[in-house]
Structure formats: C-alpha cells, structure tokens
Design a protein around this motif. Structure first.
Motif, PDB file in Angstrom:
ATOM      1  N   ALA A  77      -8.520  -1.837   6.745  1.00 58.32           N
ATOM      2  CA  ALA A  77      -7.139  -2.182   7.122  1.00 58.32           C
ATOM      3  C   ALA A  77      -6.791  -1.617   8.505  1.00 58.32           C
ATOM      4  N   ASN A  78      -7.095  -0.320   8.735  1.00 56.43           N
ATOM      5  CA  ASN A  78      -6.559   0.301   9.946  1.00 56.43           C
ATOM      6  C   ASN A  78      -7.516   0.424  11.130  1.00 56.43           C
ATOM      7  N   GLU A  79      -8.817   0.304  10.847  1.00 56.33           N
ATOM      8  CA  GLU A  79      -9.740   0.255  11.999  1.00 56.33           C
ATOM      9  C   GLU A  79     -10.159  -1.177  12.292  1.00 56.33           C
ATOM     10  N   LEU A 105      -8.338  -4.571  10.691  1.00 56.97           N
ATOM     11  CA  LEU A 105      -7.245  -5.549  10.809  1.00 56.97           C
ATOM     12  C   LEU A 105      -6.129  -5.119  11.760  1.00 56.97           C
ATOM     13  N   TRP A 106      -5.795  -3.821  11.720  1.00 58.28           N
ATOM     14  CA  TRP A 106      -4.667  -3.355  12.565  1.00 58.28           C
ATOM     15  C   TRP A 106      -4.916  -3.647  14.060  1.00 58.28           C
ATOM     16  N   PRO A 107      -6.024  -3.156  14.630  1.00 58.09           N
ATOM     17  CA  PRO A 107      -6.250  -3.503  16.049  1.00 58.09           C
ATOM     18  C   PRO A 107      -6.521  -4.991  16.258  1.00 58.09           C
ATOM     19  N   ASN A 118       0.839  -1.187   0.000  1.00 59.25           N
ATOM     20  CA  ASN A 118       0.000   0.000   0.000  1.00 59.25           C
ATOM     21  C   ASN A 118       0.884   1.250   0.000  1.00 59.25           C
ATOM     22  N   ARG A 119       1.841   1.267   0.916  1.00 59.73           N
ATOM     23  CA  ARG A 119       2.668   2.466   1.067  1.00 59.73           C
ATOM     24  C   ARG A 119       3.748   2.484  -0.008  1.00 59.73           C
ATOM     25  N   GLU A 120       3.926   3.638  -0.637  1.00 54.40           N
ATOM     26  CA  GLU A 120       4.959   3.732  -1.669  1.00 54.40           C
ATOM     27  C   GLU A 120       6.293   4.131  -1.035  1.00 54.40           C
ATOM     28  N   GLN A 156       2.945  -7.439   0.165  1.00 55.27           N
ATOM     29  CA  GLN A 156       3.288  -6.911   1.480  1.00 55.27           C
ATOM     30  C   GLN A 156       2.057  -6.559   2.310  1.00 55.27           C
ATOM     31  N   ASP A 157       1.913  -7.271   3.404  1.00 54.93           N
ATOM     32  CA  ASP A 157       1.103  -6.790   4.518  1.00 54.93           C
ATOM     33  C   ASP A 157      -0.406  -6.952   4.471  1.00 54.93           C
ATOM     34  N   TYR A 158      -1.004  -6.465   5.564  1.00 59.36           N
ATOM     35  CA  TYR A 158      -2.414  -6.716   5.839  1.00 59.36           C
ATOM     36  C   TYR A 158      -3.363  -5.942   4.930  1.00 59.36           C
ATOM     37  N   HIS A 159      -2.827  -5.078   4.101  1.00 55.16           N
ATOM     38  CA  HIS A 159      -3.693  -4.357   3.166  1.00 55.16           C
ATOM     39  C   HIS A 159      -4.137  -5.271   2.029  1.00 55.16           C
ATOM     40  N   PHE A 160      -3.424  -6.397   1.845  1.00 60.83           N
ATOM     41  CA  PHE A 160      -3.682  -7.216   0.656  1.00 60.83           C
ATOM     42  C   PHE A 160      -3.884  -8.694   0.970  1.00 60.83           C
ATOM     43  N   TYR A 187     -11.030   1.129   2.294  1.00 57.74           N
ATOM     44  CA  TYR A 187     -10.027   0.056   2.280  1.00 57.74           C
ATOM     45  C   TYR A 187      -8.881   0.318   3.260  1.00 57.74           C
ATOM     46  N   TYR A 188      -8.313   1.522   3.210  1.00 54.41           N
ATOM     47  CA  TYR A 188      -7.116   1.794   4.009  1.00 54.41           C
ATOM     48  C   TYR A 188      -7.467   2.206   5.437  1.00 54.41           C
ATOM     49  N   TYR A 189      -8.233   3.311   5.552  1.00 56.42           N
ATOM     50  CA  TYR A 189      -8.545   3.774   6.914  1.00 56.42           C
ATOM     51  C   TYR A 189      -9.508   2.814   7.603  1.00 56.42           C
ATOM     52  N   ALA A 205       7.525   7.164   6.930  1.00 56.88           N
ATOM     53  CA  ALA A 205       7.931   6.437   8.141  1.00 56.88           C
ATOM     54  C   ALA A 205       7.208   5.100   8.126  1.00 56.88           C
ATOM     55  N   SER A 206       7.888   4.087   7.641  1.00 59.61           N
ATOM     56  CA  SER A 206       7.251   2.770   7.532  1.00 59.61           C
ATOM     57  C   SER A 206       8.311   1.688   7.584  1.00 59.61           C
ATOM     58  N   GLY A 207       8.107   0.764   8.506  1.00 59.28           N
ATOM     59  CA  GLY A 207       9.044  -0.347   8.626  1.00 59.28           C
ATOM     60  C   GLY A 207       9.107  -1.141   7.336  1.00 59.28           C
ATOM     61  N   LEU A 208       7.953  -1.246   6.720  1.00 57.38           N
ATOM     62  CA  LEU A 208       7.869  -2.001   5.474  1.00 57.38           C
ATOM     63  C   LEU A 208       8.767  -1.379   4.410  1.00 57.38           C
ATOM     64  N   VAL A 209       8.640  -0.064   4.263  1.00 56.72           N
ATOM     65  CA  VAL A 209       9.441   0.629   3.247  1.00 56.72           C
ATOM     66  C   VAL A 209      10.928   0.508   3.592  1.00 56.72           C
ATOM     67  N   PRO A 248       3.505  11.627  12.049  1.00 56.16           N
ATOM     68  CA  PRO A 248       2.048  11.654  11.846  1.00 56.16           C
ATOM     69  C   PRO A 248       1.590  10.427  11.049  1.00 56.16           C
ATOM     70  N   THR A 249       0.511   9.852  11.465  1.00 58.40           N
ATOM     71  CA  THR A 249       0.013   8.661  10.779  1.00 58.40           C
ATOM     72  C   THR A 249      -1.487   8.509  11.017  1.00 58.40           C
ATOM     73  N   ARG A 250      -2.220   8.164  10.004  1.00 58.76           N
ATOM     74  CA  ARG A 250      -3.660   7.805  10.079  1.00 58.76           C
ATOM     75  C   ARG A 250      -4.452   8.806  10.942  1.00 58.76           C
ATOM     76  N   ALA A 251      -4.045  10.061  10.834  1.00 56.44           N
ATOM     77  CA  ALA A 251      -4.578  11.070  11.766  1.00 56.44           C
ATOM     78  C   ALA A 251      -6.051  11.349  11.566  1.00 56.44           C
ATOM     79  N   ASP A 271       8.868   6.799  16.689  1.00 58.52           N
ATOM     80  CA  ASP A 271       7.754   5.941  16.290  1.00 58.52           C
ATOM     81  C   ASP A 271       6.799   6.681  15.367  1.00 58.52           C
ATOM     82  N   ARG A 272       5.948   5.879  14.701  1.00 64.77           N
ATOM     83  CA  ARG A 272       4.759   6.511  14.124  1.00 64.77           C
ATOM     84  C   ARG A 272       3.847   6.803  15.307  1.00 64.77           C
ATOM     85  N   PHE A 273       3.036   7.812  15.151  1.00 62.73           N
ATOM     86  CA  PHE A 273       2.198   8.248  16.270  1.00 62.73           C
ATOM     87  C   PHE A 273       1.015   7.277  16.426  1.00 62.73           C
TER      88      PHE A 273
HETATM   89  C1  G6P Z   1       3.369  -0.765   9.653  1.00 64.82           C
HETATM   90  C2  G6P Z   1       2.725  -1.584   8.585  1.00 64.82           C
HETATM   91  C3  G6P Z   1       3.118  -1.083   7.230  1.00 64.82           C
HETATM   92  C4  G6P Z   1       2.834   0.366   7.114  1.00 64.82           C
HETATM   93  C5  G6P Z   1       3.511   1.104   8.236  1.00 64.82           C
HETATM   94  C6  G6P Z   1       3.199   2.558   8.169  1.00 64.82           C
HETATM   95  O1  G6P Z   1       4.738  -0.975   9.647  1.00 64.82           O
HETATM   96  O2  G6P Z   1       3.061  -2.913   8.709  1.00 64.82           O
HETATM   97  O3  G6P Z   1       2.418  -1.741   6.249  1.00 64.82           O
HETATM   98  O4  G6P Z   1       3.290   0.865   5.897  1.00 64.82           O
HETATM   99  O5  G6P Z   1       3.078   0.577   9.442  1.00 64.82           O
HETATM  100  O6  G6P Z   1       1.823   2.769   8.205  1.00 64.82           O
HETATM  101  P1  G6P Z   1       1.072   3.564   7.075  1.00 64.82           P
HETATM  102  O7  G6P Z   1      -0.348   3.275   7.361  1.00 64.82           O
HETATM  103  O8  G6P Z   1       1.448   4.985   7.266  1.00 64.82           O
HETATM  104  O9  G6P Z   1       1.527   3.046   5.767  1.00 64.82           O
END
Ligand code: G6P
Length: 754
Positions: free
Chosen positions: A350-352, A354-356, A264-266, A400-404, A345-347, A284-288, A574-577, A537-539
């Motif tokens: 994936a993030n409300e 799968l993430w929690p 998802n993240r470029e 890569q990851d829970y987005h897919f 899909y993303y907010y 700011a992404s561990g994946l990237v 800043p992330t998913r603010a 960290d990401r916030f």
């Molecule tokens: C975690 C996820 C990555 C995501 C990163 C940043 O490391 O596993 O997939 O890219 O957080 O989150 P964001 O939502 O900003 O891409």
C-alpha cells in the motif's frame, strides 16, 4: 400455463377446420383421380389398338372370324384389359371376347367412348370403355372396343383418401407444433426481455442481447440515464446537508439498510500510556476525519485494523467495541494482523507501492511479490470480516481507499446482492503511470467488483476509466460514466470529500481567536508582535513540506521585514516512520528546519517550529484559530482536508489560505491564494501577500470559502454517494420483484383458471 391455454384456444379450431376441409375435399379428389386414370387408359387403349391393328387387318382376311377371336383372346390376358369387341364399319358387333357384356352394342360403345360411366360394370367391378379405329391400306376396316378394368382405380382412390387424411392430419399436427413452439419462444422472449428491461440489463446492455426489445430498451435506457444525469446535475446545487438530513436519507431511501465501512485506519486507537493506563487517540487521517461523522449519523459497523497497543484490551469476544467512547453511536470491529502481514500489506504494497504510484510525487514505487501476496491475503481477511459482520445478504458496504483494491470483488463473490461503494481517497494517475504496476489488471478487476467507484475529482475518475479502457476488456460508456465488466456494472463518479461543519455546540466550546493566539504564543514562546503561519500535515513527502520550508526561507531573504516578525509553525504528525523513504524525508526536513533556524532566528528562537508529534483535533483547531495564514502546499493530494478544517475553524472570517493547485480542494476553493508548490518564489510571494492582506480582503475571501465548505460538507459527500446507492438498490429491487412475479405467474392458480 396461461400461455398454453391461450395457444390451445387457437389450435383446436385450426385442427377442426383442417379436418373438415379434408373431408369435404374427398369427392373432388375422387373425381379428379378418376379423370386422370381414364385419360391414362385412353392412351393405353390407343397403344393396344395400334399394336393390334396390323394383326387385326390380317385376321380379317379369314371370313369366319376365328383368327380374330384367337387374337382378342390373347390380348385380354393383360390383367387391365378385360374384354374386347370388334365393330364392323357398318356398326355391327361382329366379334367379342366371352367376357364382353352382351348388352353393349356398337352404337352404345360410340356413346360411352372415353366416359367413365359408373353404370358400366363387369363382374361387379367398374370398367372403362374406349373405341379405336383400325385402318388397313384400303382405309378404315372397323373399330376396336376395349374394356379396361377400373377397380384398381377404386383401390387407388381409397389409398389416396387414406394418404390424404393422414397427410392433412400430419400437416395439422405439424402446424400446431410449430405454432406452439413459436408462440412459446416469442412469449419467453418477451418475458425475458421485459424482465431484463426492468432489471436494467436490457437498459444497460442493449447491444449484448439484441432481440426484439433492443431498440425499446435502448430508448428507455437513454431516457432513464437522462433523468439520472439531470437528477445528479440538480443535486449538485443542493444545499443544506447535515447529520439529520443524512439520517433522514438513510431512513427514507435506504430504509434502515445495514451500513458497513471498511478501512485500514481505525477511527479511535487505544494505546497503553507509560503509566499503564489506556488512552484513546484520534489518528491524523483525512479518511477518518470524513468518515467518522457519517458513521455517527448512520450507526453501522466499521471494520478496521486494530493497530493500537491497547486495542485488544477494550474489545468484546467478537473483537467489537462501541464508539465514540461513552457515546456508543456505532461499533468498530477490529481485525488483527500479524507483523508480517502489516509489513507486506500496509507498509509494503500500500505505502511503498500504491501510494507513490498514485501520487506521482517523484518517489519511485516499489513492488515486491511478497508484499503483493500479503496485500491479497489481508484483503481476503477483511472481506471475510465483512461477510461475517453482515446481518443481511444485501448490506451497503463502504470500502475506503487504496488498501482494499481487491476487496470489492472478493465481497461481491460472497454477497452478490451487496451494494459496494468504494471510495479512493488518493489521486488516480494517468494510464501510463498506473501501467507500471505489475498487478495493474488484478487491481482494476478487484475495484470493478464495486457498484459505485468514487474519486475526489472528475479528473481522477477519468484517469481511472482510461486505465480500465487501456488494460481490461471492458465496455465503457463515457457519457454515463459506467464500466461493464464480466456482466457487472460499475458507476464511476466524483464525490468531493469534505469535513463536518462545526455545530453550534462545537463552536461554543472553542476559545476565541485571541485566546487561541495567546495560548499558542505562550506554549511555543512566540513573541507578541509575530505573525504566525501554520502548516498541519502528516509527515509525508507528498505534502510539499520541503518546498514550503524553502518558500519560508525565500520569504525571509526577499522580504527582510519578516525576519523579526514572523514564525512558521509546522505540525508534522508521525506517519509510516518505519519506511526508509519516510525516514530519509523526515530527516531532511529536520535538517532543513535547523538550517533555516540557524540562518534566521528571531529573539533566539527559530523562525520555523517543527512539531513532529501527534496533535489531538482540539490542539490543531487552536493552532488554526491562532494563525494569520495556513499553508497547504501538497505536491499532489486527492482532496486535502486541512484547508477545509482551517476555513471551518475561522468563524472570525480572518486568516488567509495558501493552497496548492495540485490538491483536489483547489477546484472548489478559488478564493484561496492558489499556488504552484514547486515554484518557491511564487509561494514566498503568496505568503508575503497573505501576511500583508488587509482584514477586509481577508474577510471577503474567508466568508466565501466558508460558505463553500459549509455547503460542500461531509454529509453532502456521503449523502450523494448513498443516494446514488439507494437509486441503484431500488432498481435492483424492482427487477427482482419482476423476476419473482414472472416465475410466480407460471404457477398462479388464477392464471391457470383464466
Ligand atoms: C491518507 C489516506 C488514508 C490514510 C491517511 C493516513 O489520507 O488516504 O487512507 O488513513 O492518509 O495514513 P495512515 O497510513 O497513517 O493511515
């Protein structure tokens, strides 16, 4: 064809042998039937004689024998009985029917009795002679000589011969057909079995197929698996992974196969700055952090969501842009999403959802039907992009990851020969926690479209296998960590992700730790004599920032000496603010930092410096090099790369890492001060210990941490996954070749000639 020829070679002699046997057996059959019928006629004669005996005794009373002749005349009207003679007790032929051969005397009759003499003929046809004594009350009165027609036996014998020939021919043909069918079936069975074996099917699914190859397949499978397991165990201790080695693996084991990454993240975001020019930002992404160096090494195509405000301005007409800027090592294909899609899909999902769900950090997951719809839709859009970007029908796709979660099965249905490696960058919860997702089955099914399913730790992999076991009808081989689902196999393994170890030129570009400290102090106004601890960290609520601030506060309460000599710097990217949960969390952190700063302020400046803005990697490295301690206190984290970045940044072998035991990284980094982030007192004590740790102990711990991270770097992570993929592809190729060879064999002119 070759098979047919082999069978004919066997069948023609078989049919010949049968025919000769039939021909040779005919006289025997003739003799046998003649004997059966003669016996039959004797019995019949006995019956006739018994019937006639009374009438004969009666007729004998008349001296001229007229009555006897009349009686015999009536008796020979039976079509089988052709002539009758009467012999006196003296052996004289007294009466005979007209058809009785004149040259047959009573003496001859005694000799021929019961014999089938071929010389004895009547009207050209063979006859059978039988002699029967007739008795009256006074005793024997003479003998009846009965001549039976035997020509019907000849006729029957001919019929029998015909039937026999037909029967043996039919039998021969039947045996031939059965032999051919059995040979064909078992030949095919062997071919099929061998192919399945080489394809790996027989090896992987011996219980499904059964058949004669099953035990052999099981044996080969066990051996192969043992070898693979051994290889994997040996590979765990391998050292020396770097970009060059990964490139050489790609060249040798994947022979330049096409690599596609989907995330998802470029890796680079193009943004419009307020002045109207375009700036490039690293997210700011561990994946990237992990995947980007791999892409630089393997020059593939990265497919990601184009989320920057100037992203569209820099792509070509196929939505592609070469990266990194100015180096053009790989290409990025941007996929555009509508605001609605991004929201759902993303907010949303994936993030409300799968993430929690996966982090189990005490934030409730939210599952909305409309989010799920968008999640499916966007997964399909990305799957279409993968198919469109693929130049071959068997690319290596790194998902890569829970987005897919759904994408692997979607790609598999369009590119069945693709090797799909899915890496789940976040934790995988236990089956009970995962089970609350309304679409748990669909998610698991989607993921099982992958050839390899990777997690950071064996525990996450185990949780995944248990979830599959709980919710799907799949066969799991725990020993080999594979799942067989709908005829496809997925290998589940742990690949601990890491970072790129800094190269000599990167090291050379860094300022010294003293210079970094001076710069950080100057920028943030931190007094000279202050010890510095950092958090980067990401916030995000999973990172344990709240608990960390409580620990800082507790440190100041418990160890007052730090009130004037310590500053804590927290970078919160800043992330998913736009999500409520994040807004509330971020506000809470701001409020807490302010409260602590009100309580403890050193020289008019707050003890907590909360930097809630984006920092480029260089600024983060500077901070790491300036710090006396780095706090990584995630409540739950797949791996966490901040701790590894901190270690890599400290070539001076100073600085202490305080690390949450709930981060995947804690497994490999025991030389850190490992803490329970929920236990505020414990973290405060660890922080105090870090700030007071003698330089020698710091050096010892840091040197050990550095050697681990250097070895277990991101090239090793990618290298292991790709080497597993290469082995898988090799297996597939061999089985395809065998299949091709098998089908070509049927048309092989040489084989036909043989
Ligand atoms: C975690 C996820 C990555 C995501 C990163 C940043 O490391 O596993 O997939 O890219 O957080 O989150 P964001 O939502 O900003 O891409």
């Amino acid at each position: 064809m070759k098979n047919l020829q082999l069978q004919l070679r066997f069948l023609v002699p078989l049919i010949l042998v049968l025919a000769i046997t039939a021909w040779l057996s005919l006289p025997v059959v003739d003799r046998l039937t003649l004997r059966w019928f003669a016996r039959d006629l004797d019995l019949r004669g006995e019956l006739v004689a018994n019937t006639l005996s009374e009438s004969v005794a009666d007729a004998l009373r008349e001296p001229n024998g007229r009555k006897l002749r009349a009686l015999f005349g009536r008796a020979v009207q039976d079509e089988r009985l052709v002539a009758i003679g009467w012999c006196s007790p003296m052996g004289e032929m007294l009466v005979r029917t007209p058809s009785f051969p004149p040259d047959v005397t009573c003496a001859q009759a005694v000799r021929l009795n019961g014999e089938a003499d071929p010389a004895l003929r009547l009207d050209g046809g063979p006859v059978h002679l039988s002699l029967h004594e007739v008795r009256a009350e006074s005793g024997p009165v003479g003998q009846l000589v009965l001549l039976h027609d035997l020509s019907f036996i000849e006729r029957r014998s001919q019929d029998t011969r015909r039937y026999l020939v037909l029967l043996i021919t039919g039998l021969g043909v039947l045996i031939a057909l059965v032999t051919m069918a059995v040979a064909q079936l078992s030949w095919r069975g062997w071919i099929k079995g061998t192919r399945a074996l080489l394809r790996g099917e027989g090896l992987l699914r011996p219980l499904d197929g059964g058949g004669e190859l099953a035990p052999l397949a099981a044996e080969v499978r066990t051996r192969l698996r043992d070898l693979e397991d051994e290889y994997r165990r040996a590979a765990t201790h391998e050292t020396g992974w770097d970009a060059a080695r990964l490139q050489s693996l790609l060249r040798t084991q994947l022979r330049g196969d096409e690599i596609l990454v989907v995330s998802n993240r470029e890796p680079y975001i193009h943004e419009q700055d307020p002045a109207g020019s375009i700036v490039v930002r690293r997210p700011a992404s561990g994946l990237v952090t992990a995947v980007e160096p791999v892409m630089r090494a393997c020059s593939g195509t990265w497919i990601a969501h184009g989320s920057g405000s100037a992203d569209r301005d820099v792509v070509d007409r196929h939505d592609r842009v070469s990266l990194p800027p100015g180096q053009d090592d790989y290409r990025l294909r941007r996929v555009w999403l509508t605001e609605e899609q991004e929201q759902g899909y993303y907010y949303g999902f994936a993030n409300e959802g799968l993430w929690p769900l996966c982090h189990v950090a005490h934030v409730r997951p939210v599952f909305r039907e409309s989010d799920w719809r968008h999640y499916r839709e966007v997964n399909q859009r990305f799957a279409d992009a993968v198919v469109a970007e693929a130049r071959s029908d068997d690319p290596v796709v790194l998902v890569q990851d829970y987005h897919f979660a759904l994408l692997p099965a979607m790609v598999r249905s369009r590119l069945p020969r693709a090797t799909i490696l899915t890496f789940w960058h976040i934790p995988w919860p236990n089956p009970e926690s995962f089970g609350i997702c309304p679409w748990r089955d669909e998610l698991l099914e989607g993921m099982l479209g992958s050839t390899i399913m990777g997690f950071h730790t064996p525990t996450h992999g185990k949780n995944f296998l248990e979830s599959v076991d709980r919710y799907l009808e799949a066969r799991i081989e725990h020993e080999h960590s594979t799942v067989s689902f709908r005829g496809e196999q997925t290998f589940v393994a742990a690949y601990p992700i890491s970072i790129e170890w800094p190269t000599a030129s990167t090291l050379a570009s860094w300022a010294t730790p003293e210079a970094c400290r001076a710069q950080v102090r100057a920028t943030l106004g931190i007094p000279e004599d202050h010890r510095i601890a950092v958090g980067v960290d990401r916030f995000d609520y999973t990172k344990g920032i709240l608990e960390r601030l409580h620990a800082v506060e507790r440190l100041l309460e418990k160890y007052p000496q730090w009130r004037d000599t310590f500053t804590f710097v927290q970078v919160a990217a800043p992330t998913r603010a736009s999500l409520e949960e994040y807004q509330a969390f971020q506000q809470r952190i701001h409020a807490l930092a302010e409260r602590i700063n009100r309580r403890f302020s050193a020289g008019g400046r707050g003890v907590v410096r909360l930097l809630a803005q984006h920092h480029e990697p260089e600024a983060v490295t500077r901070l790491y090099r300036a710090a006396d301690a780095c706090l990584v206190t995630s409540l739950h984290d797949g791996m966490n790369l901040v701790c590894k970045e901190f270690v890599a940044a400290r070539d001076d072998e100073q600085g202490v890492l305080v690390l949450s035991r709930f981060a995947g990284a804690a497994r490999d980094l025991p030389e850190a001060l490992v803490v329970n982030p929920y236990h505020v007192e414990e973290v405060a004590d660890a922080l105090h210990r870090a700030l007071t740790m003698p330089p020698a102990e710091q050096r010892e711990r840091m040197a050990s941490l550095r050697s681990t991270v250097r070895e277990f770097n991101v090239y090793r992570w990618a290298g292991h996954m790709l080497a597993d993929a290469a082995r898988w592809r090799l297996r597939e190729r061999v089985s395809r070749r065998v299949l091709r060879h098998g089908s070509a064999e049927n048309d092989d002119p040489l084989a036909r000639r043989a």
